[in-house]
Design a protein around this motif. Structure first.
Motif, PDB file in Angstrom:
ATOM      1  N   ARG A  60      38.853  27.938  32.306  1.00 22.97           N
ATOM      2  CA  ARG A  60      38.890  27.673  30.865  1.00 22.97           C
ATOM      3  C   ARG A  60      40.225  27.719  30.241  1.00 22.97           C
ATOM      4  O   ARG A  60      40.401  26.954  29.381  1.00 22.97           O
ATOM      5  CB  ARG A  60      37.835  28.565  30.229  1.00 22.97           C
ATOM      6  CG  ARG A  60      36.461  28.330  30.714  1.00 22.97           C
ATOM      7  CD  ARG A  60      35.391  29.215  29.886  1.00 22.97           C
ATOM      8  NE  ARG A  60      33.966  28.915  30.291  1.00 22.97           N
ATOM      9  CZ  ARG A  60      32.973  28.901  29.458  1.00 22.97           C
ATOM     10  NH1 ARG A  60      33.111  28.973  28.191  1.00 22.97           N
ATOM     11  NH2 ARG A  60      31.718  28.900  29.834  1.00 22.97           N
ATOM     12  N   LEU A  61      40.983  28.492  30.830  1.00 22.63           N
ATOM     13  CA  LEU A  61      42.661  28.567  30.322  1.00 22.63           C
ATOM     14  C   LEU A  61      43.500  27.572  31.091  1.00 22.63           C
ATOM     15  O   LEU A  61      44.415  27.467  30.717  1.00 22.63           O
ATOM     16  CB  LEU A  61      42.996  30.058  30.604  1.00 22.63           C
ATOM     17  CG  LEU A  61      42.494  31.085  29.965  1.00 22.63           C
ATOM     18  CD1 LEU A  61      42.952  32.570  30.258  1.00 22.63           C
ATOM     19  CD2 LEU A  61      42.710  31.163  28.104  1.00 22.63           C
ATOM     20  N   GLY A  62      42.657  26.849  32.143  1.00 23.58           N
ATOM     21  CA  GLY A  62      43.821  25.888  32.730  1.00 23.58           C
ATOM     22  C   GLY A  62      44.657  26.590  33.662  1.00 23.58           C
ATOM     23  O   GLY A  62      45.806  26.043  33.931  1.00 23.58           O
ATOM     24  N   MET A  63      44.327  27.888  34.126  1.00 27.04           N
ATOM     25  CA  MET A  63      45.237  28.525  35.015  1.00 27.04           C
ATOM     26  C   MET A  63      44.368  28.768  36.516  1.00 27.04           C
ATOM     27  O   MET A  63      43.334  28.553  36.802  1.00 27.04           O
ATOM     28  CB  MET A  63      45.536  29.922  34.646  1.00 27.04           C
ATOM     29  CG  MET A  63      46.007  30.058  33.101  1.00 27.04           C
ATOM     30  SD  MET A  63      46.152  31.800  32.496  1.00 27.04           S
ATOM     31  CE  MET A  63      47.528  32.352  33.552  1.00 27.04           C
ATOM     32  N   ASP A  64      45.187  28.536  37.490  1.00 30.48           N
ATOM     33  CA  ASP A  64      44.886  29.032  38.861  1.00 30.48           C
ATOM     34  C   ASP A  64      44.796  30.522  38.952  1.00 30.48           C
ATOM     35  O   ASP A  64      45.390  31.340  38.230  1.00 30.48           O
ATOM     36  CB  ASP A  64      45.991  28.788  39.816  1.00 30.48           C
ATOM     37  CG  ASP A  64      46.104  27.225  39.860  1.00 30.48           C
ATOM     38  OD1 ASP A  64      44.989  26.449  39.735  1.00 30.48           O
ATOM     39  OD2 ASP A  64      47.249  26.520  40.200  1.00 30.48           O
ATOM     40  N   VAL A  65      43.772  30.832  39.779  1.00 21.65           N
ATOM     41  CA  VAL A  65      43.538  32.411  39.805  1.00 21.65           C
ATOM     42  C   VAL A  65      43.743  32.832  41.201  1.00 21.65           C
ATOM     43  O   VAL A  65      43.342  32.214  42.026  1.00 21.65           O
ATOM     44  CB  VAL A  65      41.871  32.825  39.335  1.00 21.65           C
ATOM     45  CG1 VAL A  65      41.761  34.110  39.656  1.00 21.65           C
ATOM     46  CG2 VAL A  65      41.803  32.424  37.970  1.00 21.65           C
ATOM     47  N   LYS A  66      44.595  33.682  41.446  1.00 22.17           N
ATOM     48  CA  LYS A  66      45.040  34.438  42.698  1.00 22.17           C
ATOM     49  C   LYS A  66      44.615  35.650  42.746  1.00 22.17           C
ATOM     50  O   LYS A  66      44.905  36.607  41.861  1.00 22.17           O
ATOM     51  CB  LYS A  66      46.530  34.225  43.131  1.00 22.17           C
ATOM     52  CG  LYS A  66      46.866  34.795  44.242  1.00 22.17           C
ATOM     53  CD  LYS A  66      48.452  34.942  44.583  1.00 22.17           C
ATOM     54  CE  LYS A  66      48.873  35.362  46.001  1.00 22.17           C
ATOM     55  NZ  LYS A  66      50.280  35.456  45.921  1.00 22.17           N
ATOM     56  N   ILE A  67      43.610  36.145  43.805  1.00 26.26           N
ATOM     57  CA  ILE A  67      43.223  37.479  43.803  1.00 26.26           C
ATOM     58  C   ILE A  67      43.797  38.162  44.849  1.00 26.26           C
ATOM     59  O   ILE A  67      44.145  37.614  45.911  1.00 26.26           O
ATOM     60  CB  ILE A  67      41.570  37.379  44.170  1.00 26.26           C
ATOM     61  CG1 ILE A  67      41.025  36.616  43.305  1.00 26.26           C
ATOM     62  CG2 ILE A  67      41.082  38.972  44.448  1.00 26.26           C
ATOM     63  CD1 ILE A  67      40.677  37.219  41.964  1.00 26.26           C
ATOM     64  N   GLU A  68      44.519  39.367  44.559  1.00 26.28           N
ATOM     65  CA  GLU A  68      45.313  40.116  45.528  1.00 26.28           C
ATOM     66  C   GLU A  68      44.324  41.629  45.749  1.00 26.28           C
ATOM     67  O   GLU A  68      44.011  42.057  44.792  1.00 26.28           O
ATOM     68  CB  GLU A  68      46.848  40.575  45.049  1.00 26.28           C
ATOM     69  CG  GLU A  68      47.400  39.147  44.817  1.00 26.28           C
ATOM     70  CD  GLU A  68      48.882  39.419  44.551  1.00 26.28           C
ATOM     71  OE1 GLU A  68      49.328  40.742  44.305  1.00 26.28           O
ATOM     72  OE2 GLU A  68      50.013  38.582  44.683  1.00 26.28           O
ATOM     73  N   ASP A  69      44.254  41.831  46.913  1.00 29.66           N
ATOM     74  CA  ASP A  69      43.668  42.913  47.299  1.00 29.66           C
ATOM     75  C   ASP A  69      44.326  44.448  47.235  1.00 29.66           C
ATOM     76  O   ASP A  69      45.261  44.615  47.683  1.00 29.66           O
ATOM     77  CB  ASP A  69      43.343  42.697  48.945  1.00 29.66           C
ATOM     78  CG  ASP A  69      42.031  43.792  49.333  1.00 29.66           C
ATOM     79  OD1 ASP A  69      41.756  44.643  48.564  1.00 29.66           O
ATOM     80  OD2 ASP A  69      41.804  43.679  50.500  1.00 29.66           O
ATOM     81  N   TYR A  70      43.778  45.283  46.442  1.00 30.36           N
ATOM     82  CA  TYR A  70      44.489  46.588  46.036  1.00 30.36           C
ATOM     83  C   TYR A  70      43.275  47.541  46.070  1.00 30.36           C
ATOM     84  O   TYR A  70      42.023  47.277  45.885  1.00 30.36           O
ATOM     85  CB  TYR A  70      44.769  46.473  44.586  1.00 30.36           C
ATOM     86  CG  TYR A  70      46.065  45.808  44.044  1.00 30.36           C
ATOM     87  CD1 TYR A  70      47.169  46.712  43.775  1.00 30.36           C
ATOM     88  CD2 TYR A  70      46.386  44.334  44.369  1.00 30.36           C
ATOM     89  CE1 TYR A  70      48.596  46.132  43.569  1.00 30.36           C
ATOM     90  CE2 TYR A  70      47.732  44.220  44.049  1.00 30.36           C
ATOM     91  CZ  TYR A  70      48.671  45.211  43.767  1.00 30.36           C
ATOM     92  OH  TYR A  70      49.797  44.353  43.305  1.00 30.36           O
ATOM     93  N   GLY A  71      43.658  48.684  46.762  1.00 29.69           N
ATOM     94  CA  GLY A  71      42.696  49.880  46.585  1.00 29.69           C
ATOM     95  C   GLY A  71      42.568  50.297  45.203  1.00 29.69           C
ATOM     96  O   GLY A  71      43.532  50.045  44.490  1.00 29.69           O
ATOM     97  N   PHE A  72      41.209  50.841  44.860  1.00 30.23           N
ATOM     98  CA  PHE A  72      41.233  51.129  43.313  1.00 30.23           C
ATOM     99  C   PHE A  72      42.181  51.950  42.858  1.00 30.23           C
ATOM    100  O   PHE A  72      42.798  51.494  41.764  1.00 30.23           O
ATOM    101  CB  PHE A  72      39.930  51.797  42.994  1.00 30.23           C
ATOM    102  CG  PHE A  72      39.343  51.971  41.590  1.00 30.23           C
ATOM    103  CD1 PHE A  72      38.974  50.852  41.047  1.00 30.23           C
ATOM    104  CD2 PHE A  72      39.838  52.904  41.165  1.00 30.23           C
ATOM    105  CE1 PHE A  72      38.564  51.129  39.638  1.00 30.23           C
ATOM    106  CE2 PHE A  72      39.286  53.298  39.668  1.00 30.23           C
ATOM    107  CZ  PHE A  72      38.908  52.391  38.991  1.00 30.23           C
ATOM    108  N   PRO A  73      42.781  53.026  43.231  1.00 30.64           N
ATOM    109  CA  PRO A  73      43.830  53.756  42.595  1.00 30.64           C
ATOM    110  C   PRO A  73      45.249  52.926  42.359  1.00 30.64           C
ATOM    111  O   PRO A  73      45.949  53.154  41.500  1.00 30.64           O
ATOM    112  CB  PRO A  73      44.223  55.086  43.570  1.00 30.64           C
ATOM    113  CG  PRO A  73      42.939  55.030  44.220  1.00 30.64           C
ATOM    114  CD  PRO A  73      42.333  53.631  44.535  1.00 30.64           C
ATOM    115  N   ALA A  74      45.318  51.987  43.291  1.00 28.49           N
ATOM    116  CA  ALA A  74      46.724  51.178  43.124  1.00 28.49           C
ATOM    117  C   ALA A  74      46.579  50.075  42.133  1.00 28.49           C
ATOM    118  O   ALA A  74      47.786  49.475  41.805  1.00 28.49           O
ATOM    119  CB  ALA A  74      46.988  50.467  44.493  1.00 28.49           C
TER     120      ALA A  74
END
Length: 262
Positions: A60-74
């Motif tokens: 909806r914002l016209g942006m590509d989404v990149k998911i990066e893997d982090y452990g929760f505390p990080a």
């Protein structure tokens, strides 16, 4: 003399080839071991409630989404340093976290759950005196255990980076009970047999998307979330991932104000 039209054409093509026409990217940090909120399927693709949520926000914002893997505390230093523009992973909005980060409005009302082995003598919090407890580090579950250790006389405490090793240690008897988000635990113990939810612990907590302090994207993301609530999109995600419709008065359905430091 160069033909100015030819120069303009070549310049436009060059800009496109160099990425001038590419959409901006929203970099989102996520704990990939947090079903049903975010996890990986057998092909290694991210799936889950919050993955669907941020992908739709990006669209909806016209942006590509990149998911990066982090452990929760990080996730927390990742956001505060600006390495990621947003973080998801059933992150509870708290006053302490608002000191160093900004949050969108809440989109899910969450309680905690006490979980133990099916053959355990533990039936409720009243049975946890002297018991070894566990939770995912830096979560509200950990905070709740530490804040209620004296009240319930808990025994040793152990923190974990993600939920899976927490529940596997519980099943193996290395800890006696665990506390965590009830939705995530209910989803997980469908696959990790031999565990049971003993008691639901009311919190009044809400999950939001965490972003860098005063992020210029905050209001845009929040406005899209309001739009999605009004259209019933987030309620549909609730039905998809939990199998039931959300309460009509919940923050999954109703617009909420932007959280501010109290």
């Amino acid at each position: 003399m160069h033909n100015w039209k030819s120069v303009a054409f070549v310049t436009a093509v060059s800009l496109a080839l160099c990425g001038g026409a590419r959409a901006e990217t929203l970099v989102v940090g996520a704990d990939s071991s947090n079903p049903p909120w975010e996890y990986k399927d057998k092909a290694g693709n991210y799936i889950g409630f919050e993955i669907d949520l941020v992908n739709e926000i990006g669209r909806r914002l016209g942006m590509d989404v990149k998911i990066e893997d982090y452990g929760f505390p990080a996730l927390f230093p990742g956001v505060s340093s600006g390495r990621i523009q947003a973080a998801i992973s059933s992150i509870t909005i708290t006053n302490e976290r608002l000191k160093n980060a900004s949050f969108t409005q809440g989109f899910y009302d969450s309680d905690l759950a006490l979980v133990s082995r099916e053959n355990s003598e533990i039936k409720s919090l009243a049975d946890t005196s002297g018991k070894a407890m566990g939770a995912v580090s830096a979560t509200v579950g950990e905070k709740w255990i530490k804040g209620n250790t004296q009240k319930y006389a808990f025994g040793d405490y152990r923190g974990y980076n993600t939920q899976d090793p927490l529940l596997l240690d519980l099943k193996a008897g290395r800890i006696d009970a665990a506390v965590g988000d009830i939705s995530g635990i209910q989803f997980a113990i469908k696959a990790i047999k031999g565990l049971k939810v003993d008691e639901q612990i009311p919190t009044g907590d809400k999950f939001g998307i965490m972003m860098p302090k005063n992020s210029p994207l905050l209001s845009k993301v929040n406005d899209v979330m309001t739009e999605m609530k009004k259209e019933g999109f987030i309620a549909d995600l609730h039905k998809k991932w939990f199998g039931v419709a959300p309460d009509k008065s919940s923050s999954t359905v109703q617009e909420r104000p932007l959280p501010v430091l109290q």
